[in-house]
Design an enzyme around this catalytic site. Sequence first.
Site, PDB file in Angstrom:
ATOM      1  N   GLU A  74      -4.418  -9.011   0.302  1.00 48.25           N
ATOM      2  CA  GLU A  74      -4.585  -8.191   1.720  1.00 48.25           C
ATOM      3  C   GLU A  74      -6.596  -8.235   2.029  1.00 48.25           C
ATOM      4  O   GLU A  74      -6.557  -7.592   0.996  1.00 48.25           O
ATOM      5  CB  GLU A  74      -3.986  -7.521   2.099  1.00 48.25           C
ATOM      6  CG  GLU A  74      -4.277  -6.755   3.657  1.00 48.25           C
ATOM      7  CD  GLU A  74      -3.804  -5.973   4.097  1.00 48.25           C
ATOM      8  OE1 GLU A  74      -3.002  -5.599   4.130  1.00 48.25           O
ATOM      9  OE2 GLU A  74      -3.873  -5.279   4.764  1.00 48.25           O
ATOM     10  N   GLU A 127       1.274  -1.356   0.475  1.00 48.69           N
ATOM     11  CA  GLU A 127       0.180   0.263  -0.705  1.00 48.69           C
ATOM     12  C   GLU A 127       0.950   1.101   0.296  1.00 48.69           C
ATOM     13  O   GLU A 127      -0.176   2.464   0.864  1.00 48.69           O
ATOM     14  CB  GLU A 127      -0.824   0.335   1.209  1.00 48.69           C
ATOM     15  CG  GLU A 127      -2.233  -1.453   1.217  1.00 48.69           C
ATOM     16  CD  GLU A 127      -3.154  -1.102   2.247  1.00 48.69           C
ATOM     17  OE1 GLU A 127      -2.858  -0.371   2.776  1.00 48.69           O
ATOM     18  OE2 GLU A 127      -3.944  -2.279   2.385  1.00 48.69           O
TER      19      GLU A 127
END
Length: 841
Positions: free
Chosen positions: A501, A425
């Site tokens: 994720e 991220e």
Amino acid sequence: MSLQWMRNSREQKLVPLFFVLIFSLLSFSSVAGERASFNQGWKFKLGDDKRFALPSYDDTGWQSVTLPHDWAIAGPFDPKYNARTGGLPHLGTGWYRKTLTLSKQQAGKRVRLSFDGAMQNARLYVNGELVGYRPFGYVGFHYDITEYLKFNGQANVIAVKLFAEDFASRWYPGAGIYRDTWLEIDEPLHIAQWGTFVTTPSVNKKQARVAVKTEINNLEQVDGGVLKTRILDAQGQPVASAEQKLNPNQKLAKQDFTISNPHLWGVDNPYLYRVESKLYLNGQEVDRYYSPLGIRDLKFTPDNGFFLNGERVQIQGVCLHHDNGPLGAVANRRAIERKLQIMKKMGANAVRTSHNPPSPILVELADKMGILLQVEAFDVWKAPKRGALNSYNKYFDEWHEKDLRAMIKQHRNNPSIIMWSTGNEIMEQAQKDGWKRAKQLTDIAKDEDPTRLVAAGFNHYPGAINNKLSDQVDIVGLNYKPVAYQKVHQQNPDYILLASETSSVTSTRGAYHFPALEKGRKDLSVSKHDSREVSSYDYIGPPWAYPPDIEFYYLDNNPQVMGEFVWTGFDYLGEPTPYGGRDHNKDGHWNADWPVKSSFFGIVDLVGLPKDRYYLYQSQWSDKPMVHVLPHWNWPNKVGESIPVLAYTNAEAVELFVNGKSMGKKRKGIDKATIPIDFTRWDTLGEGEFEWQSPYRLRWDVEYQPGEIEVVAYTNGKVVARKKVVTADTAYQLSLNADREVIQADGQDLSYITVEVKDKKGHLVPDAEHKIRFFVEGGEIAGVGNGDQSNLIPFNADYTRAFYGKAVLIVKSKAGRAGKIKVRAFSSHLQEGHLELTAKP
């Protein structure tokens, strides 16, 4: 005195533990090339003084410690510390010191000191001189300290300074030298640290080709060197060998082998060979090095996911942070092994080392247990994350290549690792030229290891695609984007896709809130509860989160996505979402809901006790017949009211009985359970309905009456599993159950003891919260805990309290003390609990 043998994480050399203890404290005298633990005999002090590095400094008043050591885990918890990083005192400066004595006979040899990890900004001093600096706390590093040493029988002083600042992490990082340290003495001719590269260019069931590259350090450019390499099977028998003469200037040796009818490494049969590399000089052995070898074939496809040894394998993975709950960041072998065993029993076959390089212990255990790994390098690149401005972004320019190469070189021989990840991220997703950094890191990884694919986890959709970061990796990881799988595949048919994720549902073990299944909300504050807990009906989470059912559904319908890594397998210290604060918020302090200071994301709680969600995943990931029912059945204030009862199973159907009366049989996948759904993009890319029919749960709404509920699971009309929950009476006794009753007397091995408050008939009292005190003879208390995210009792205390009827005591053996370990648990007005363990030599 009998000798115990300890593993060496570098090359599995065997070193007598007795001699390791002696030499670590006083002197080191070893066969060249032997690598011994350097964990014993350290002194520690919190604080800073430039004199601490000097040999003349008197450290007699310092704390004596054995590594690995986390200086912050003992606490105290305090709101002056950041709840986002666990509310623990991990900030500031700490020093470690120890002495090393070497003889004149060892002059002329090379001495290397290795650290598997030190948190963080590590500065190594030898005899007052700075040898080196390593800011990244998760990466292994080593230094040749020969030039700084005295080989005259006098003490050499080794000192390590560590420094951590606030806003440097988004979770509890730990503090101190929290992983193993090693000392190695080599001849000038030796194999380099992490100096072998073992690959399998071609693999099938009949034959495997193995290529071994060996990096040689010949510091004096001597002639007469010979490298002898053997491949050993699991029983230690040679199956292939080669010999090569070395010239004085040779830095790399290449050898090829063929193995007929090889045993393949896989998740069900993780067969391991070893590569034995021996260096000889003029006929005398001068170095020996062992490398792991798992023969397996990896294939990743854009249309049908991942194949291992020719068979499609669904990634059933979890993300794991590095802490071990009450032990903190300490990389204890048994703690890590237990964590992996619990995950594997659930049906998990993969782990993502979020978001940093792992302990070598975890990688070694994954090799042995058949667990697939995505090893991740960084949580941040150059662009900082809000609320964590002092993170790796400060060091990226100078250190990213060194750290990425070190991570890969250390672990590239481990067969459990199927891919590398360069980031999670990362903020560059939003930058037009962010692709340049993504490419740079992929190129480095490919240069160091051309045999594995490179991934990254992207949560900025479609920014990471529009800005071409996704084009720079081999495997495109999508975080929390199940509703976009089909669209991404259609628009980018060459992408290899991974759900890197997923879910992020939050829950508290044993907690159930009513009304039980309200509609979801995007507003994070609505997820909060006055109890500062989260209901275990498993649908509540932050705005991006969704129940596991959603991921199951979209993966079932999108086989091009190879599988998922759930956030997270275990609760972890810090980041107490949905309490305290918001991720990526400018305010990095998360103390608004103190004393909440640890994660709710885990499938398993902080001390390793499964939540209900564990069984939901088990019902999808495991073939062993099972059934689970929730909630507990002690609701004195709800007599006559309707309560949702849920069952999770991998059987075809389940029948619910309430006080012996059948509430009907329901068929999995046909009689669907209504659950609330609302998360980011569900209304635009998803179905948009806030009440979703899950084919993965079974639900009955029944009137509560005390007594019992039982679920019976059927397949092909036959009973395959059953589970009963009984209304408990008044608390009467403590029950102790150890995960292992026999442990090693090495001062490191652990037994995890689950403590339960039960009534007179032996039923768990699900709302018990008694204070429990522990007494241990013949061993030590390594930690206590109960899974309560708001618990402020120190982890190193000799007491805790029951949380929803349960707690955990961790008992550690004493080094060199074999025999019985007696454990007693006491609580006022309850019958005591007793247990006896055995520590064996």
